[in-house]
Design a protein around this motif. Structure first.
Motif, mmCIF file in Angstrom:
data_model
loop_
_atom_site.group_PDB
_atom_site.id
_atom_site.type_symbol
_atom_site.label_atom_id
_atom_site.label_comp_id
_atom_site.label_asym_id
_atom_site.label_seq_id
_atom_site.Cartn_x
_atom_site.Cartn_y
_atom_site.Cartn_z
ATOM 1 N N ILE A 9 40.341 40.709 42.854
ATOM 2 C CA ILE A 9 41.407 40.314 43.788
ATOM 3 C C ILE A 9 41.649 41.407 44.817
ATOM 4 O O ILE A 9 41.814 41.127 46.010
ATOM 5 C CB ILE A 9 42.694 39.967 43.019
ATOM 6 N N THR A 10 41.646 42.670 44.400
ATOM 7 C CA THR A 10 41.877 43.755 45.363
ATOM 8 C C THR A 10 40.735 43.863 46.367
ATOM 9 O O THR A 10 40.965 44.209 47.528
ATOM 10 C CB THR A 10 42.061 45.111 44.651
ATOM 11 N N GLN A 11 39.517 43.549 45.950
ATOM 12 C CA GLN A 11 38.382 43.599 46.868
ATOM 13 C C GLN A 11 38.339 42.392 47.807
ATOM 14 O O GLN A 11 37.781 42.476 48.897
ATOM 15 C CB GLN A 11 37.062 43.678 46.077
ATOM 16 N N ASN A 12 38.912 41.278 47.393
ATOM 17 C CA ASN A 12 38.821 40.042 48.162
ATOM 18 C C ASN A 12 40.184 39.478 48.545
ATOM 19 O O ASN A 12 40.310 38.278 48.764
ATOM 20 C CB ASN A 12 38.055 38.988 47.342
ATOM 21 N N TYR A 13 41.199 40.305 48.669
ATOM 22 C CA TYR A 13 42.546 39.805 48.923
ATOM 23 C C TYR A 13 42.665 39.083 50.258
ATOM 24 O O TYR A 13 43.418 38.117 50.379
ATOM 25 C CB TYR A 13 43.582 40.928 48.834
ATOM 26 N N GLU A 14 41.918 39.496 51.273
ATOM 27 C CA GLU A 14 42.005 38.816 52.565
ATOM 28 C C GLU A 14 41.497 37.377 52.452
ATOM 29 O O GLU A 14 42.096 36.453 52.990
ATOM 30 C CB GLU A 14 41.209 39.564 53.629
ATOM 31 N N TRP A 15 40.388 37.175 51.750
ATOM 32 C CA TRP A 15 39.838 35.833 51.584
ATOM 33 C C TRP A 15 40.729 34.983 50.682
ATOM 34 O O TRP A 15 40.976 33.812 50.955
ATOM 35 C CB TRP A 15 38.439 35.930 50.977
ATOM 36 N N VAL A 16 41.219 35.591 49.583
ATOM 37 C CA VAL A 16 42.023 34.838 48.617
ATOM 38 C C VAL A 16 43.300 34.324 49.254
ATOM 39 O O VAL A 16 43.693 33.178 49.047
ATOM 40 C CB VAL A 16 42.345 35.706 47.376
ATOM 41 N N PHE A 17 43.948 35.129 50.054
ATOM 42 C CA PHE A 17 45.234 34.751 50.619
ATOM 43 C C PHE A 17 45.130 34.177 52.024
ATOM 44 O O PHE A 17 46.134 33.904 52.660
ATOM 45 C CB PHE A 17 46.197 35.936 50.571
ATOM 46 N N SER A 18 43.931 33.963 52.509
ATOM 47 C CA SER A 18 43.774 33.280 53.789
ATOM 48 C C SER A 18 43.886 31.782 53.546
ATOM 49 O O SER A 18 43.977 31.319 52.420
ATOM 50 C CB SER A 18 42.404 33.601 54.393
ATOM 51 N N GLY A 21 41.065 30.457 51.193
ATOM 52 C CA GLY A 21 41.246 30.810 49.782
ATOM 53 C C GLY A 21 42.318 29.968 49.114
ATOM 54 O O GLY A 21 42.136 29.493 47.988
ATOM 55 N N ILE A 22 43.427 29.767 49.803
ATOM 56 C CA ILE A 22 44.508 28.946 49.254
ATOM 57 C C ILE A 22 44.031 27.507 49.076
ATOM 58 O O ILE A 22 44.332 26.862 48.076
ATOM 59 C CB ILE A 22 45.747 29.010 50.172
ATOM 60 N N SER A 23 43.256 27.003 50.034
ATOM 61 C CA SER A 23 42.731 25.637 49.930
ATOM 62 C C SER A 23 41.807 25.495 48.726
ATOM 63 O O SER A 23 41.884 24.519 47.979
ATOM 64 C CB SER A 23 41.980 25.253 51.201
ATOM 65 N N VAL A 24 40.920 26.460 48.538
ATOM 66 C CA VAL A 24 39.980 26.402 47.415
ATOM 67 C C VAL A 24 40.720 26.498 46.085
ATOM 68 O O VAL A 24 40.444 25.736 45.151
ATOM 69 C CB VAL A 24 38.915 27.518 47.542
ATOM 70 N N LEU A 31 41.923 19.631 40.602
ATOM 71 C CA LEU A 31 40.859 19.066 39.777
ATOM 72 C C LEU A 31 41.115 19.309 38.296
ATOM 73 O O LEU A 31 40.904 18.434 37.458
ATOM 74 C CB LEU A 31 39.505 19.653 40.172
ATOM 75 N N PHE A 32 41.582 20.503 37.966
ATOM 76 C CA PHE A 32 41.887 20.826 36.573
ATOM 77 C C PHE A 32 42.988 19.930 36.037
ATOM 78 O O PHE A 32 42.885 19.368 34.952
ATOM 79 C CB PHE A 32 42.285 22.294 36.441
ATOM 80 N N LYS A 33 44.060 19.760 36.829
ATOM 81 C CA LYS A 33 45.190 18.934 36.406
ATOM 82 C C LYS A 33 44.777 17.474 36.306
ATOM 83 O O LYS A 33 45.155 16.775 35.379
ATOM 84 C CB LYS A 33 46.349 19.082 37.377
ATOM 85 N N ARG A 34 43.976 16.991 37.255
ATOM 86 C CA ARG A 34 43.550 15.598 37.258
ATOM 87 C C ARG A 34 42.729 15.283 36.016
ATOM 88 O O ARG A 34 42.923 14.256 35.376
ATOM 89 C CB ARG A 34 42.733 15.307 38.511
ATOM 90 N N ASN A 35 41.823 16.155 35.648
ATOM 91 C CA ASN A 35 40.994 15.929 34.470
ATOM 92 C C ASN A 35 41.794 16.023 33.177
ATOM 93 O O ASN A 35 41.488 15.363 32.204
ATOM 94 C CB ASN A 35 39.829 16.912 34.433
#
Length: 66
Positions: A9-18, A21-24, A31-35
């Motif tokens: 997370i610290t290495q990829n925080y820009e992607w995760v919180f963009s 990242g939020i969409s993914v 998908l987890f909840k639906r299944n």
């Protein structure tokens, strides 16, 4: 959380919180909840039986005549 997850997370925080990242992450959670919420229904009725089956709620009202 494990130290590997925190490091990732610290290495990829820009992607995760963009927005991407939020969409993914949201799609993965959906998908987890639906299944997990899928249920199957099976009904077997015997001779001279009345079988009622509903996905959620069912109300049965019996009017008795006095």
């Amino acid at each position: 959380m494990t130290s590997e997850a925190i490091f990732w997370i610290t290495q990829n925080y820009e992607w995760v919180f963009s927005g991407v990242g939020i969409s993914v992450l949201s799609a993965a959670a959906w998908l987890f909840k639906r299944n997990r919420d899928r249920t199957t229904q099976k009904q077997v009725g015997g001779t001279n039986s009345t079988n009622l089956q509903a996905g959620k709620h069912i109300n049965i009202v019996i009017n008795k005549k006095d």
